[in-house]
Structures are given as C-alpha cells and as structure tokens.
Design a protein around this motif. Structure first.
Motif, PDB file in Angstrom:
ATOM      1  N   ALA A   1      -4.932   0.840  -5.046  1.00 41.75           N
ATOM      2  CA  ALA A   1      -3.952   0.894  -6.130  1.00 41.75           C
ATOM      3  C   ALA A   1      -3.027  -0.326  -6.083  1.00 41.75           C
ATOM      4  CB  ALA A   1      -3.134   2.177  -6.031  1.00 41.75           C
ATOM      5  N   ALA A   2      -2.677  -0.746  -4.872  1.00 44.25           N
ATOM      6  CA  ALA A   2      -1.851  -1.940  -4.726  1.00 44.25           C
ATOM      7  C   ALA A   2      -2.588  -3.159  -5.264  1.00 44.25           C
ATOM      8  CB  ALA A   2      -1.485  -2.145  -3.255  1.00 44.25           C
ATOM      9  N   GLU A   3      -3.862  -3.269  -4.942  1.00 39.19           N
ATOM     10  CA  GLU A   3      -4.661  -4.404  -5.417  1.00 39.19           C
ATOM     11  C   GLU A   3      -4.749  -4.407  -6.931  1.00 39.19           C
ATOM     12  OE1 GLU A   3      -9.092  -6.422  -4.876  1.00 39.19           O
ATOM     13  OE2 GLU A   3      -8.220  -5.209  -3.271  1.00 39.19           O
ATOM     14  N   ALA A   4      -4.964  -3.233  -7.532  1.00 41.10           N
ATOM     15  CA  ALA A   4      -5.059  -3.153  -8.988  1.00 41.10           C
ATOM     16  C   ALA A   4      -3.754  -3.601  -9.652  1.00 41.10           C
ATOM     17  CB  ALA A   4      -5.397  -1.722  -9.407  1.00 41.10           C
ATOM     18  N   ALA A   5      -2.626  -3.174  -9.075  1.00 37.34           N
ATOM     19  CA  ALA A   5      -1.337  -3.559  -9.642  1.00 37.34           C
ATOM     20  C   ALA A   5      -1.115  -5.063  -9.508  1.00 37.34           C
ATOM     21  CB  ALA A   5      -0.214  -2.799  -8.941  1.00 37.34           C
ATOM     22  N   LEU A   6      -1.498  -5.627  -8.377  1.00 41.92           N
ATOM     23  CA  LEU A   6      -1.330  -7.060  -8.152  1.00 41.92           C
ATOM     24  C   LEU A   6      -2.197  -7.874  -9.115  1.00 41.92           C
ATOM     25  CD1 LEU A   6      -1.265  -6.879  -4.269  1.00 41.92           C
ATOM     26  CD2 LEU A   6       0.563  -7.883  -5.665  1.00 41.92           C
TER      27      LEU A   6
ATOM     28  N   ARG B   1       0.819  -1.225   0.000  1.00 40.41           N
ATOM     29  CA  ARG B   1       0.000   0.000   0.000  1.00 40.41           C
ATOM     30  C   ARG B   1       0.850   1.272   0.000  1.00 40.41           C
ATOM     31  NH1 ARG B   1      -1.375   3.289   3.843  1.00 40.41           N
ATOM     32  NH2 ARG B   1      -0.658   1.890   5.489  1.00 40.41           N
ATOM     33  N   PRO B   2       1.879   1.385   0.865  1.00 36.65           N
ATOM     34  CA  PRO B   2       2.679   2.624   0.846  1.00 36.65           C
ATOM     35  C   PRO B   2       3.341   2.887  -0.510  1.00 36.65           C
ATOM     36  CG  PRO B   2       3.109   1.364   2.842  1.00 36.65           C
ATOM     37  CD  PRO B   2       2.310   0.478   1.940  1.00 36.65           C
ATOM     38  N   MET B   3       3.792   1.839  -1.187  1.00 39.54           N
ATOM     39  CA  MET B   3       4.442   2.022  -2.487  1.00 39.54           C
ATOM     40  C   MET B   3       3.447   2.438  -3.557  1.00 39.54           C
ATOM     41  SD  MET B   3       7.153  -1.151  -2.806  1.00 39.54           S
ATOM     42  CE  MET B   3       7.946  -0.400  -4.235  1.00 39.54           C
ATOM     43  N   ALA B   4       2.261   1.847  -3.481  1.00 40.13           N
ATOM     44  CA  ALA B   4       1.250   2.104  -4.512  1.00 40.13           C
ATOM     45  C   ALA B   4       0.468   3.393  -4.268  1.00 40.13           C
ATOM     46  CB  ALA B   4       0.284   0.920  -4.599  1.00 40.13           C
ATOM     47  N   GLY B   5       0.455   3.853  -3.021  1.00 34.67           N
ATOM     48  CA  GLY B   5      -0.294   5.070  -2.699  1.00 34.67           C
ATOM     49  C   GLY B   5      -1.593   4.794  -1.991  1.00 34.67           C
ATOM     50  N   SER B   6      -2.138   3.602  -2.183  1.00 37.01           N
ATOM     51  CA  SER B   6      -3.369   3.190  -1.501  1.00 37.01           C
ATOM     52  C   SER B   6      -3.519   1.685  -1.631  1.00 37.01           C
ATOM     53  CB  SER B   6      -4.599   3.874  -2.113  1.00 37.01           C
ATOM     54  OG  SER B   6      -4.858   3.362  -3.421  1.00 37.01           O
TER      55      SER B   6
END
Length: 291
Positions: free
Chosen positions: A252-257, A244-249
């Motif tokens: 956003a982390a879930e979407a990238a994964l 989450r900290p890297m992705a911003g939320s």
C-alpha cells in the motif's frame, strides 16, 4: 523633534545588570547574553526591518537585542520565560530607550506554549533563540502567527545548517522540511562565541526566512508532517519501508508513492516538501477509501 536612538548594552552593562539581579545564567534555559553592540546592529540590519514592522523577540534576556530592535521597528513584543528577566526588561527599556518605550511590551510566557501575542499582528520574528528549544519554538511561532512575513534568528551553527539545508544534503532532515512548509530559509552568516556572556561551547549561526505559501494540497499540515516524521525515523530505509506502518502494508505504501510520483526505493532525504505533501495526500485518500 527627532527621537534619540536607544543606548545599547556592552559587556560592562550586561555584567552590571546581571550582578544587580544576582543572575547566574543557566544552561537549562539556554541563557547566553549578547554583549556586543555591533552584533545586534548586524542582526537588525540583516533582518531588513522597517518602521512598519511589529517584531516578536523570544528570549530577550537582559535586552541587548531588544534595544537595537526598537531603533528600527515600529513595535517590539518580547516573550520571556524567566520572571526575573521579564520584570527588569521594561525598566531597562525605559532607561536606555525612553523615546521608544511606548512601543515595547514584554510578555511573561514560555514561547513553546504561548497561544497568542498581544497587540497588532506581528510581521517579523527576530531573536537569539534559546538553543535547546530553537527548532520547536521557531516551528510553533510560524504555525501560530501566519502574519509573520520574515525573520532572522540566531541558533546553534549545526541547527542553522539543518534549517537551511536542501534535499540531498547530509544535514537535511525533519527541521529542514518542516521549515520549508512555511518559508524560504537561508543561512545568513556566522556569529563568534566571544560576543556572548557566558561564552557558549558551540558556534552560532544566523538563519533568515521569508514566508511563502505552503504546497497546494488537500492534505493537512499535520498529515504532511506525520509523513515527514516517519520518513526520517529510519534514514537508511526506503520510503516503501518507512511508510509501511502508516499505509498498512509495504504494498500500500508503494502504491501511494507511485501515485504521488515518487520512487518507492527513494529515501526521505531526497524529497522536498512538495513531494511529501503529495505522498500525504495519497495516503489520506487511500485511508478514506478504506474506511
């Protein structure tokens, strides 16, 4: 005329050299010297060295392994941080391996900070690594010297397990993943405490590796390793949470994964280096769009 093989060091010779130098092995520098000739012969044999190999040895100490390496390899460059040991080593080689002395060089340097290795491009890393810095040294040299094709290093037994572990193993972690970026890594046996002077308080293990191409990805190694560090910083949390900290939320982390083909509820210990590379690629692409 055939050259004479080096005269290897045994317990008496190691202690004699130490006494001559008034050497008191320090735990800080991980100084435990191999006193068993059969062990160094085994390391050299299992490393699969040939006369074409240029070997880098880290932490040669009094020269136990160095002498055995000179018997098998074409050239040996020993990197030693201790000025006392680095100063004595060329004389030891000249005395005990006179026919191989012209194929040896010692570099007085900290292997963690060394920026280059003199002479022809090294092809192999074979060493009894200082246990307190074994993983950082190994990763640094793998990054610094892309010419390295193979290696065999002696490290603390638990570290050997971690370096060679695969996804899903209890000991799989940051060292396992980062080493896999560079090479196929495997356990290559155990080493008893009695082959060292002074005897360490830990068991030792051998780790062998063979260079391979890193995963095909547009992400840099630094970007991939940043994801690896984040994923294992809190092992019990899901990747959705740790990234989450890297992705911003978390969203956003879930979407990238999901875009990387990775379950957002998975944990880092289940993923291989290729999956970490895909995640880093997706995070980098999203960061670029956002900027």
């Amino acid at each position: 005329m055939t050259s004479r093989p080096p005269s290897l060091l045994g317990p008496a010779e190691v202690r004699q050299l130490a006494a001559e130098l008034d050497l008191r092995p320090t735990k800080q520098r991980g100084q435990n010297f191999v006193i068993d000739a059969n062990t160094v012969r085994r390391i050299v044999r299992d490393a699969g060295l040939t006369a074409d190999d240029v070997v880098v040895e880290v932490g040669p100490g009094l020269g136990s392994l160095t002498l055995a390496l000179l018997e098998a390899a074409g050239r040996v460059v020993a990197v030693e941080v201790d000025p006392l040991l680095a100063g004595r080593l060329p004389r030891t080689v000249a005395e005990r391996a006179p026919d191989q002395a012209d194929r040896f060089e010692v570099v007085l340097a900290d292997a963690l900070r060394i920026a280059e290795v003199p002479g022809p491009a090294p092809t192999a890393l074979v060493a009894n690594l200082p246990y307190n810095v074994s993983v950082p040294v190994l990763l640094h040299l793998l990054a610094l010297l892309p010419s390295l094709e193979k290696g065999l290093v002696m490290v603390q037994s638990e570290v050997a397990d971690r370096l060679a572990a695969g996804p899903g193993s209890k000991v799989y972690g940051v060292p396992s993943v980062k080493a896999a970026w560079y090479a196929d890594v495997r356990r290559a046996g155990a080493v008893g405490r009695n082959v060292f002077w002074p005897a360490p308080n830990v068991d030792s293990g051998l780790v062998a590796w063979t260079r391979r191409e890193p995963p095909a990805t547009s992400a840099t190694r630094e970007q991939v390793f940043a994801v690896v560090d984040a994923a294992f910083a809190q092992r019990r949390k899901t990747l959705r949470a740790t990234l989450r900290p890297m992705a911003g939320s978390a969203e956003a982390a879930e979407a990238a994964l999901v875009a990387a083909g990775v379950d957002p509820q998975a944990r880092g210990e289940r993923l291989g280096i290729e999956e970490f590379a895909r995640i880093a690629e997706q995070l980098a692409a999203r960061a670029e769009v956002a900027s």
